[in-house]
Design a protein around this motif. Structure first.
Motif, mmCIF file in Angstrom:
data_model
loop_
_atom_site.group_PDB
_atom_site.id
_atom_site.type_symbol
_atom_site.label_atom_id
_atom_site.label_comp_id
_atom_site.label_asym_id
_atom_site.label_seq_id
_atom_site.Cartn_x
_atom_site.Cartn_y
_atom_site.Cartn_z
ATOM 1 N N PHE A 107 26.805 29.045 33.634
ATOM 2 C CA PHE A 107 26.317 30.422 33.535
ATOM 3 C C PHE A 107 27.471 31.379 33.215
ATOM 4 N N THR A 108 28.617 31.160 33.861
ATOM 5 C CA THR A 108 29.757 32.064 33.678
ATOM 6 C C THR A 108 30.338 31.956 32.283
ATOM 7 N N PHE A 109 30.594 30.732 31.825
ATOM 8 C CA PHE A 109 31.246 30.545 30.532
ATOM 9 C C PHE A 109 30.254 30.519 29.380
ATOM 10 N N GLY A 110 28.986 30.192 29.665
ATOM 11 C CA GLY A 110 28.006 30.127 28.588
ATOM 12 C C GLY A 110 27.458 31.479 28.197
ATOM 13 N N GLY A 111 27.355 32.397 29.177
ATOM 14 C CA GLY A 111 26.784 33.696 28.882
ATOM 15 C C GLY A 111 27.795 34.772 28.591
ATOM 16 N N ASN A 112 29.083 34.447 28.593
ATOM 17 C CA ASN A 112 30.121 35.447 28.381
ATOM 18 C C ASN A 112 31.171 34.899 27.435
ATOM 19 N N SER A 113 31.946 35.801 26.876
ATOM 20 C CA SER A 113 33.040 35.388 26.014
ATOM 21 C C SER A 113 34.175 34.831 26.856
ATOM 22 N N GLY A 114 34.892 33.867 26.305
ATOM 23 C CA GLY A 114 36.025 33.305 27.014
ATOM 24 C C GLY A 114 37.080 34.333 27.336
ATOM 25 N N PHE A 115 37.202 35.342 26.477
ATOM 26 C CA PHE A 115 38.205 36.373 26.706
ATOM 27 C C PHE A 115 37.878 37.168 27.964
ATOM 28 N N GLN A 116 36.604 37.507 28.160
ATOM 29 C CA GLN A 116 36.202 38.264 29.340
ATOM 30 C C GLN A 116 36.460 37.462 30.603
ATOM 31 N N VAL A 117 36.101 36.184 30.606
ATOM 32 C CA VAL A 117 36.319 35.345 31.779
ATOM 33 C C VAL A 117 37.812 35.211 32.063
ATOM 34 N N PHE A 118 38.609 35.068 30.999
ATOM 35 C CA PHE A 118 40.058 34.945 31.184
ATOM 36 C C PHE A 118 40.640 36.197 31.844
ATOM 37 N N VAL A 119 40.210 37.364 31.400
ATOM 38 C CA VAL A 119 40.723 38.614 31.972
ATOM 39 C C VAL A 119 40.332 38.729 33.438
ATOM 40 N N THR A 120 39.079 38.380 33.780
ATOM 41 C CA THR A 120 38.626 38.479 35.163
ATOM 42 C C THR A 120 39.377 37.507 36.061
ATOM 43 N N LEU A 121 39.564 36.267 35.598
ATOM 44 C CA LEU A 121 40.303 35.292 36.395
ATOM 45 C C LEU A 121 41.764 35.705 36.559
ATOM 46 N N ALA A 122 42.367 36.239 35.495
ATOM 47 C CA ALA A 122 43.749 36.699 35.592
ATOM 48 C C ALA A 122 43.888 37.833 36.603
ATOM 49 N N ALA A 123 42.927 38.755 36.598
ATOM 50 C CA ALA A 123 42.960 39.852 37.575
ATOM 51 C C ALA A 123 42.786 39.324 38.997
ATOM 52 N N THR A 124 41.930 38.300 39.181
ATOM 53 C CA THR A 124 41.735 37.718 40.509
ATOM 54 C C THR A 124 43.003 37.049 41.010
ATOM 55 N N ILE A 125 43.660 36.269 40.140
ATOM 56 C CA ILE A 125 44.919 35.616 40.534
ATOM 57 C C ILE A 125 45.986 36.652 40.858
ATOM 58 N N ALA A 126 46.007 37.750 40.106
ATOM 59 C CA ALA A 126 46.967 38.813 40.384
ATOM 60 C C ALA A 126 46.714 39.429 41.758
ATOM 61 N N CYS A 127 45.444 39.622 42.127
ATOM 62 C CA CYS A 127 45.126 40.166 43.448
ATOM 63 C C CYS A 127 45.547 39.208 44.559
ATOM 64 N N ILE A 128 45.305 37.904 44.363
ATOM 65 C CA ILE A 128 45.741 36.917 45.358
ATOM 66 C C ILE A 128 47.258 36.938 45.499
ATOM 67 N N TYR A 129 47.946 37.042 44.377
ATOM 68 C CA TYR A 129 49.407 37.092 44.406
ATOM 69 C C TYR A 129 49.901 38.312 45.183
ATOM 70 N N LEU A 130 49.289 39.476 44.924
ATOM 71 C CA LEU A 130 49.725 40.699 45.603
ATOM 72 C C LEU A 130 49.420 40.634 47.104
ATOM 73 N N LEU A 131 48.264 40.055 47.471
ATOM 74 C CA LEU A 131 47.957 39.898 48.883
ATOM 75 C C LEU A 131 48.987 39.027 49.584
ATOM 76 N N GLN A 132 49.294 37.880 48.987
ATOM 77 C CA GLN A 132 50.260 36.965 49.594
ATOM 78 C C GLN A 132 51.658 37.584 49.617
#
Length: 388
Positions: A107-132
């Motif tokens: 559902f995530t990768f089939g209904g959206n562009s890979g670029f959008q998913v990449f940006v969202t995942l990158a932002a999530t990893i950045a938030c985890i990094y800042l929390l840690q």
């Protein structure tokens, strides 16, 4: 990059633990909140926002459920499945969660562009990094302190001599407890974040209604968006200062109403939230314009006649636009991503913020044949014009 890798490795070594109490589903949000001493409401809202952002929050939550150990377990459910330790979750439940990952990823990768998913995942990893990085040194909070173990009484001993150290005095009456006067604890008044936020939201609505008479921008959907922004800010401030939790019961319906008003027309036609996948076989079947707010437009022009001329425009706010043209057609094109995106139009490529490519391509046989004029634009997403 080495520092980032070290911080992420430290996050994994001291990853959050899913508590058994105080959780709503799998305990992932509550575990993250306790680990970094932040309000669980913030983490839950973050997962909901990620779920609404193309469904990215769904596989992320399932991944946390599988990879974070539960309170009292040696390892996570996925590690227990590979015989690295014990987990309270059964192997059948672990396998079921793993199976659920496939439809959520589709559902995530089939209904959206890979670029959008990449940006969202990158932002999530950045938030985890800042929390840690900023709060990883904190000791995890607990929902409640465990009760102190009771001291066992000696057989026949009174309560005042639990260890049986003075059996000669057991016949004496129980001493009356000395009265202890304790001053009443002062009541701490929580900041009235909820009332203050509601007051600001009311002022925003009133100001928008007045300004709407002169400024066309202040429409009902835009006003609802401003109210949602005010409620979100109040909820965020309240998570740190205490109070304001009741705002979420206003934020959720306001978000649903705002999404419905911007995504679906009032006449019931979902023209703003739609996907187009068309293959016109004649010039008359080709529309002058294709528009969608959230979705994709896939247009195959390879079935059109070999002569004549056609012109069309594609406008996508968030999503993907793909146009396939005949091998011998003469194509004049303009491709643009006004906010951020990835362009690939007949060999001309660009990616990033506010990018545009244009040109004229005569195909394999040179000039002559069907004339095609394309204007393809996307605010956030991918734009493709392909000849194959």
């Amino acid at each position: 990059m080495q520092g980032v890798a070290d911080t992420l490795r430290e996050f994994w070594a001291h990853r959050p633990v899913r508590p058994r109490a105080g959780r709503k589903l799998g305990g992932v949000a509550t575990g993250i909140a306790l680990r970094y001493r932040i309000d669980p409401v913030i983490v839950r809202i973050a997962f909901v926002a990620l779920a609404l952002s193309g469904g990215v929050g769904l596989p992320l939550y399932l991944a946390g459920w599988l990879l974070l150990p539960e309170e009292g377990d040696e390892v996570s459910p996925l590690e227990a499945l590979t015989n690295k330790g014990s987990s309270s979750m059964s192997q059948g439940q672990t396998v079921l969660l793993g199976i659920l990952m496939f439809p959520t990823l589709a559902f995530t990768f089939g209904g959206n562009s890979g670029f959008q998913v990449f940006v969202t995942l990158a932002a999530t990893i950045a938030c985890i990094y800042l929390l840690q990085k900023n709060r990883g040194h904190l000791q995890p909070a607990t929902l409640a302190d465990p009760a102190a173990p009771a001291v066992p009484l000696a057989p026949g001993a009174p309560a005042w001599d639990p260890l049986g150290a003075a059996p000669f005095a057991w016949d004496l009456p129980e001493p009356a407890p000395a009265p202890q006067a304790q001053p009443p604890a002062p009541r701490q008044r929580k900041p009235r974040i909820g009332l203050m936020t509601m007051g600001v939201a009311t002022l925003v609505v009133a100001a928008s209604a007045i300004a709407g008479a002169w400024v066309p921008w202040f429409t009902v959907p835009h006003t609802i968006g401003l109210v949602i922004a005010v409620l979100s800010a109040g909820l965020l401030v309240g998570s740190f200062t205490g109070g304001g939790r009741g705002l979420i019961w206003l934020l959720v319906p306001a978000s649903v109403v705002g999404f419905g008003m911007t995504a679906v027309d009032f006449d019931g036609s979902p023209t703003r939230l739609s996907n187009y996948d068309e293959t016109p076989k004649s010039v008359s079947e080709l529309r002058d314009r294709y528009e969608t707010s959230v979705g994709s437009v896939r247009l195959d022009l390879r079935q059109l006649p070999d002569s004549g001329s056609v012109k069309t425009a594609i406008d996508v706010d968030l999503g993907e636009a793909v146009v396939r043209v005949p091998k011998n057609a003469d194509v004049t094109f303009t491709c643009e991503a006004s906010s951020i995106g990835d362009l690939d139009c007949l060999g001309k490529r660009a990616e990033g913020s506010s990018v545009e490519v244009s040109g004229r391509d005569l195909g394999e046989n040179g000039e002559g044949g069907l004339e095609i004029e394309l204007d393809v634009r996307s605010s956030v997403g991918e734009v493709r014009v392909l000849r194959d």
